[in-house]
Design a protein around this motif. Structure first.
Motif, mmCIF file in Angstrom:
data_model
loop_
_atom_site.group_PDB
_atom_site.id
_atom_site.type_symbol
_atom_site.label_atom_id
_atom_site.label_comp_id
_atom_site.label_asym_id
_atom_site.label_seq_id
_atom_site.Cartn_x
_atom_site.Cartn_y
_atom_site.Cartn_z
ATOM 1 N N ALA A 99 0.824 -1.206 0.000
ATOM 2 C CA ALA A 99 0.000 0.000 0.000
ATOM 3 C C ALA A 99 0.860 1.260 0.000
ATOM 4 C CB ALA A 99 -0.931 -0.014 1.208
ATOM 5 N N LEU A 100 1.920 1.271 0.804
ATOM 6 C CA LEU A 100 2.802 2.441 0.844
ATOM 7 C C LEU A 100 3.547 2.623 -0.477
ATOM 8 C CD1 LEU A 100 4.292 2.119 4.450
ATOM 9 C CD2 LEU A 100 2.720 3.885 3.651
ATOM 10 N N ALA A 101 4.062 1.528 -1.037
ATOM 11 C CA ALA A 101 4.799 1.625 -2.294
ATOM 12 C C ALA A 101 3.910 2.182 -3.400
ATOM 13 C CB ALA A 101 5.340 0.251 -2.691
ATOM 14 N N THR A 102 2.691 1.684 -3.493
ATOM 15 C CA THR A 102 1.761 2.165 -4.519
ATOM 16 C C THR A 102 1.415 3.634 -4.292
ATOM 17 O OG1 THR A 102 0.833 -0.051 -4.787
ATOM 18 C CG2 THR A 102 -0.504 1.799 -5.561
ATOM 19 N N GLY A 103 1.162 4.007 -3.029
ATOM 20 C CA GLY A 103 0.805 5.383 -2.725
ATOM 21 C C GLY A 103 1.920 6.368 -2.991
ATOM 22 N N VAL A 104 3.142 6.018 -2.602
ATOM 23 C CA VAL A 104 4.282 6.920 -2.828
ATOM 24 C C VAL A 104 4.562 7.059 -4.323
ATOM 25 C CG1 VAL A 104 6.752 7.244 -2.448
ATOM 26 C CG2 VAL A 104 5.300 6.450 -0.569
#
Length: 211
Positions: A99-104
């Motif tokens: 989720a963090l990788a996609t969001g960043v």
């Protein structure tokens, strides 16, 4: 004992076993939740002409959270409950990392090299994250704390930031999942701004707590 008694007993046992089987089939099925944001945001800044790439390293999380089951605190705060029938779509640390990788990446207009090769000509910004806390209380709130280090894979730059805050989690377990998604959005935004500042050669201003 009459000859029909054993048959009656066998019939009663069979009916009882059938009832138990039907009850088991009617039990509540497992439910799965995600930390991914419902919709990807627009980029915060225009990517540089040569492109930009990020890579989210495997997250370090408290041991009690390293499981697919959702973990919540009881109303008094001392009891920790592992919810077998309420699970993240993957183990918590993997679900949060994705989720963090996609969001960043979405906020930077960047290539996400987390799960595959990036651009050979662009060294990725590697983000190493420590989850200090992720304490959820159903019907209460989710309190979270993160610290992370951003470095270029060629070792030319390195910078560290920290974020802490909380989000209300009304409405039971679904409220916990939605609060987690809002926290992911805020942390992704802070990480993306951190990387964008370094990419532009500016000092990175770490975010303050959101309360």
């Amino acid at each position: 004992m009459s000859r029909t008694a054993p048959r009656r007993i066998a019939g009663a046992l069979g009916a009882a076993l059938l009832a138990l089987g039907l009850a088991g089939c009617a039990s509540e099925p497992d439910r799965y939740f995600t930390l991914a944001e419902p919709a990807l945001p627009q980029p915060l800044v225009a990517p540089p002409p040569g492109g930009i790439a990020i890579e989210m390293a495997p997250l370090a999380v408290p041991e009690r959270l390293a499981r697919p089951q959702m973990v919540v605190r009881g109303p008094a705060g001392g009891e920790v409950q592992v919810l077998e029938q309420h699970r993240w779509a993957a183990s918590f640390e993997q679900e949060l990392r994705d989720a963090l990788a996609t969001g960043v990446a979405a906020r930077l207009g960047a290539t996400d090299a987390t799960r595959g090769p990036g651009m050979a000509s662009v060294p990725p910004w590697r983000i190493t994250t420590q989850v200090e806390r992720f304490d959820a209380t159903a019907g209460g709130q989710v309190q979270a704390g993160f610290n992370w280090t951003v470095r270029q894979s060629d070792g030319t730059q390195r910078s560290t930031c920290r974020w802490s805050g909380s989000e209300p989690a009304p409405g039971g377990i679904e409220g916990v999942a939605l609060a987690g998604q809002r926290i992911v959005a805020q942390v992704s935004d802070a990480m993306a701004r951190h990387v964008a500042a370094l990419q532009a050669g500016r000092p990175a201003a770490c975010p303050g707590p959101n309360g």
